[in-house]
Design a protein around this motif. Structure first.
Motif, short mmCIF file in Angstrom:
data_model
loop_
_atom_site.label_atom_id
_atom_site.label_comp_id
_atom_site.label_asym_id
_atom_site.label_seq_id
_atom_site.Cartn_x
_atom_site.Cartn_y
_atom_site.Cartn_z
N ALA A 73 0.87 -1.34 -0.17
CA ALA A 73 -0.05 0.02 0.00
C ALA A 73 1.04 1.20 0.01
O ALA A 73 0.49 2.27 -0.58
CB ALA A 73 -0.78 -0.02 1.13
N TYR A 79 2.37 -5.55 -5.66
CA TYR A 79 1.14 -6.21 -5.53
C TYR A 79 1.15 -7.55 -6.02
O TYR A 79 0.49 -8.51 -5.74
CB TYR A 79 0.14 -5.40 -5.92
N LEU A 230 -2.36 -1.18 7.07
CA LEU A 230 -2.96 -0.27 6.02
C LEU A 230 -2.72 1.44 6.53
O LEU A 230 -2.20 2.11 6.13
CB LEU A 230 -4.23 -0.58 5.48
#
Length: 241
Positions: A73, A79, A230
């Motif tokens: 993130a 990713y 996050l």
């Protein structure tokens, strides 16, 4: 492939030594029953040190899906690798806790306390309150991931955040600090793989009189760490580096 393999090995070592100390303290007929919370916390720090040191120079030693997601993130990890890392971490946690069961097989056979048996695999709250248990896990994981980003070189401009072997000690000290400061309410999972993998094995292994695996609580040590990771990534980006 090597990165996934070392995430597996590093996480397996983390859980072998981490859940191993919990088994030593909680199970019947062991020689470590007097170690208590401080002993557990220190041993988990050693477990983190060992796992990170083994995996650092190959995979970056995330050993934790919340760390993997937080780094992705923050733009510091691809990713495309997230799913593979997370799977390797969960499988490693399953393998590590199975080795604990094998090492303490006779002590598991001698223990009749269902809560103690489960605690050697997965975490549980001191006071069951899903919302506040979630908040505790979120805050603890925020502290972990935010600290890891700076320990791993997050202040170095565009360079990727990646733990090296020299980072093993400061990360271990950070985990010890979290355990001593924030671990009391929930047992500080701060790692979805650390809780989910062993909880699966608690359900699968032939433990005598083990009772249920408390799947009603299982989402807390998964969702809390993910949200905390996050939030740490967003804070890291907002502050700048």
């Amino acid at each position: 492939m090597n990165a996934y393999l070392f995430e597996f090995i590093g996480t397996a070592m983390l859980i072998l030594l981490g859940n191993g100390v919990v088994a030593n303290v909680l199970l019947k007929e062991t020689k470590g029953s007097d170690d208590g919370w401080v002993g557990i916390t220190l041993a988990w720090g050693i477990a983190v040190f060992t796992g990170v040191f083994i995996a650092a120079d190959v995979s970056g030693a995330h050993l934790n899906p919340a760390v993997t997601l937080g780094l992705a993130a923050a733009g510091k990890f691809s990713y495309n690798l997230v799913a593979g890392y997370m799977l390797a971490q969960i499988l490693g946690a399953m393998a590590g806790t199975t080795l604990v069961w094998l090492a303490y097989k006779k002590q598991y056979d001698a223990t009749t306390d269902k809560a103690a048996l489960l605690a050697t695999f997965a975490t549980g709250p001191a006071i069951r309150s899903p919302f506040w248990n979630f908040i505790t896990e979120m805050i603890g994981t925020f502290a972990l991931v935010f600290g890891v980003m700076y320990i791993a070189g997050g202040t170095l401009g565009d360079q990727p955040v990646k733990l090296g072997s020299l980072d093993a000690l400061p990360v271990a000290l950070l985990v010890i600090g979290i355990g001593l400061s924030l671990g009391g309410p929930t047992g500080y999972a701060i790692n979805p793989a650390r809780d989910l993998g062993p909880r699966i094995m608690h359900a699968l292994l032939p433990l005598k009189g083990k009772g249920g695996s408390d799947w009603g609580y299982a989402l807390i040590p998964i969702l809390g760490p993910f949200v905390g990771g996050l939030l740490a990534a967003f804070a890291f980006l907002a502050i700048g580096y």
